[in-house]
Design an enzyme around this catalytic site. Structure first.
Site, PDB file in Angstrom:
ATOM      1  N   GLU A 131      37.081  38.077  33.205  1.00  0.00           N
ATOM      2  CA  GLU A 131      38.180  38.015  34.189  1.00  0.00           C
ATOM      3  C   GLU A 131      38.044  36.787  35.081  1.00  0.00           C
ATOM      4  OE1 GLU A 131      39.052  41.602  36.428  1.00  0.00           O
ATOM      5  OE2 GLU A 131      38.249  42.842  34.833  1.00  0.00           O
TER       6      GLU A 131
ATOM      7  N   ASN B 175      48.836  39.623  38.583  1.00  0.00           N
ATOM      8  CA  ASN B 175      47.811  40.673  38.645  1.00  0.00           C
ATOM      9  C   ASN B 175      46.838  40.489  37.492  1.00  0.00           C
ATOM     10  OD1 ASN B 175      46.542  43.143  39.435  1.00  0.00           O
ATOM     11  ND2 ASN B 175      47.611  44.203  37.771  1.00  0.00           N
TER      12      ASN B 175
ATOM     13  N   ASN C  59      36.733  38.738  41.762  1.00  0.00           N
ATOM     14  CA  ASN C  59      37.828  37.870  41.297  1.00  0.00           C
ATOM     15  C   ASN C  59      38.343  36.969  42.418  1.00  0.00           C
ATOM     16  OD1 ASN C  59      38.720  38.243  38.392  1.00  0.00           O
ATOM     17  ND2 ASN C  59      38.527  40.382  39.047  1.00  0.00           N
TER      18      ASN C  59
ATOM     19  N   ILE D 222      49.969  50.430  44.820  1.00  0.00           N
ATOM     20  CA  ILE D 222      51.154  49.995  44.079  1.00  0.00           C
ATOM     21  C   ILE D 222      52.191  49.484  45.066  1.00  0.00           C
ATOM     22  CG2 ILE D 222      53.039  50.747  42.575  1.00  0.00           C
ATOM     23  CD1 ILE D 222      50.984  52.755  41.346  1.00  0.00           C
ATOM     24  N   LEU D 223      52.615  48.248  44.879  1.00  0.00           N
ATOM     25  CA  LEU D 223      53.600  47.635  45.786  1.00  0.00           C
ATOM     26  C   LEU D 223      55.002  48.164  45.462  1.00  0.00           C
ATOM     27  CD1 LEU D 223      52.162  44.006  45.555  1.00  0.00           C
ATOM     28  CD2 LEU D 223      52.057  45.490  47.585  1.00  0.00           C
TER      29      LEU D 223
ATOM     30  N   HIS E  46      44.305  42.794  35.058  1.00  0.00           N
ATOM     31  CA  HIS E  46      44.048  44.187  34.671  1.00  0.00           C
ATOM     32  C   HIS E  46      42.964  44.204  33.595  1.00  0.00           C
ATOM     33  CE1 HIS E  46      44.953  48.415  34.239  1.00  0.00           C
ATOM     34  NE2 HIS E  46      44.880  48.242  32.928  1.00  0.00           N
TER      35      HIS E  46
ATOM     36  N   GLY F 281      35.745  42.241  45.270  1.00  0.00           N
ATOM     37  CA  GLY F 281      36.328  40.916  45.443  1.00  0.00           C
ATOM     38  C   GLY F 281      35.690  39.812  44.615  1.00  0.00           C
TER      39      GLY F 281
ATOM     40  N   MET G  52      44.227  48.169  44.648  1.00  0.00           N
ATOM     41  CA  MET G  52      44.471  49.485  44.067  1.00  0.00           C
ATOM     42  C   MET G  52      45.671  50.233  44.658  1.00  0.00           C
ATOM     43  SD  MET G  52      42.569  49.330  41.663  1.00  0.00           S
ATOM     44  CE  MET G  52      40.994  49.328  40.825  1.00  0.00           C
TER      45      MET G  52
END
Ligand code: GAR
Length: 193
Positions: free
Chosen positions: A179, A112, A22, A97-98, A114, A20, A95
């Protein structure tokens, strides 16, 4: 994206699965004067995610959902997000996938981050694959989420030079530091700020 009336901050949920870091950078950013968003909810598929500790630290509501039954978890999540008036979602090391159905409900409102220069190196084990291919550069990308993995419209990218000494760990660390700066910048860009 259009700011809601009265210049209220856009109520945002952050989805995490791990450390966490980010999420932390977004939570700090959300407290600044220039931020168009507030972070009002943290979602995790992993009850052991270290990042869940930021819920207490930043006084943000949280919810853990297993996603073992994706449809059930997503439907529950949709109702919780609705109840909390969440308008936007930032995936930050999430992690799972929706589903198409979930994404449709938040069309154009899911971002998102990446850890690669998309469209290169979609998916998992990014850093190791980059090193195996002896790339000179990698980086990170913030993009809109669509139904295809890591394929939505790119908002911002940051390039990072790879040194001969880099390992998977050192590269991940270098990119993660970028990031933390890129995600807030990308949010400002989304709101034309
Ligand atoms: C970050 O490097 C993020 O880009 C990556 O996971 C890490 C999470 O770190 N995301 C993905 O690989 C998504 N496919 P954090 O939990 O410390 O923010």
């Amino acid at each position: 994206m259009v700011l809601s009336t009265g210049h209220n901050r856009v109520r945002t949920a952050v989805f995490i699965s791990g450390t966490g870091s980010n999420l932390k950078s977004l939570a700090i950013f959300s407290k600044t004067k220039i931020s168009p968003i507030s972070i009002n909810f943290i979602v995790s598929n992993n009850s052991k995610a270290k990042g869940l500790n930021y819920a207490k630290k930043f006084k943000i509501k949280k919810k853990v959902l297993s996603f073992k039954n994706k449809k059930l978890s997503e439907n529950k999540l949709l109702s919780i997000l609705k109840k909390n008036n969440i308008e936007m979602i930032c995936l930050a090391g999430f992690m799972k996938i929706l589903s198409k159905n979930f994404i449709k409900k938040f069309k154009g409102k899911i971002l998102n981050i990446h850890p690669s220069l998309l469209p290169k190196y979609k998916g998992l084990n990014t850093h190791q694959r980059v090193l195996n291919n002896k790339e000179k550069y990698s980086g990170c990308t913030v993009h809109f989420v669509n139904a295809r993995l890591d394929s939505g419209k790119i908002i911002l990218q940051k390039k990072v030079r790879i040194s001969k000494k880099d390992t998977e760990t050192s590269l991940a660390k270098k990119i993660l530091a970028q990031e933390h700066k890129l995600y807030p910048k990308a949010i400002l860009k989304v709101f034309n700020l």
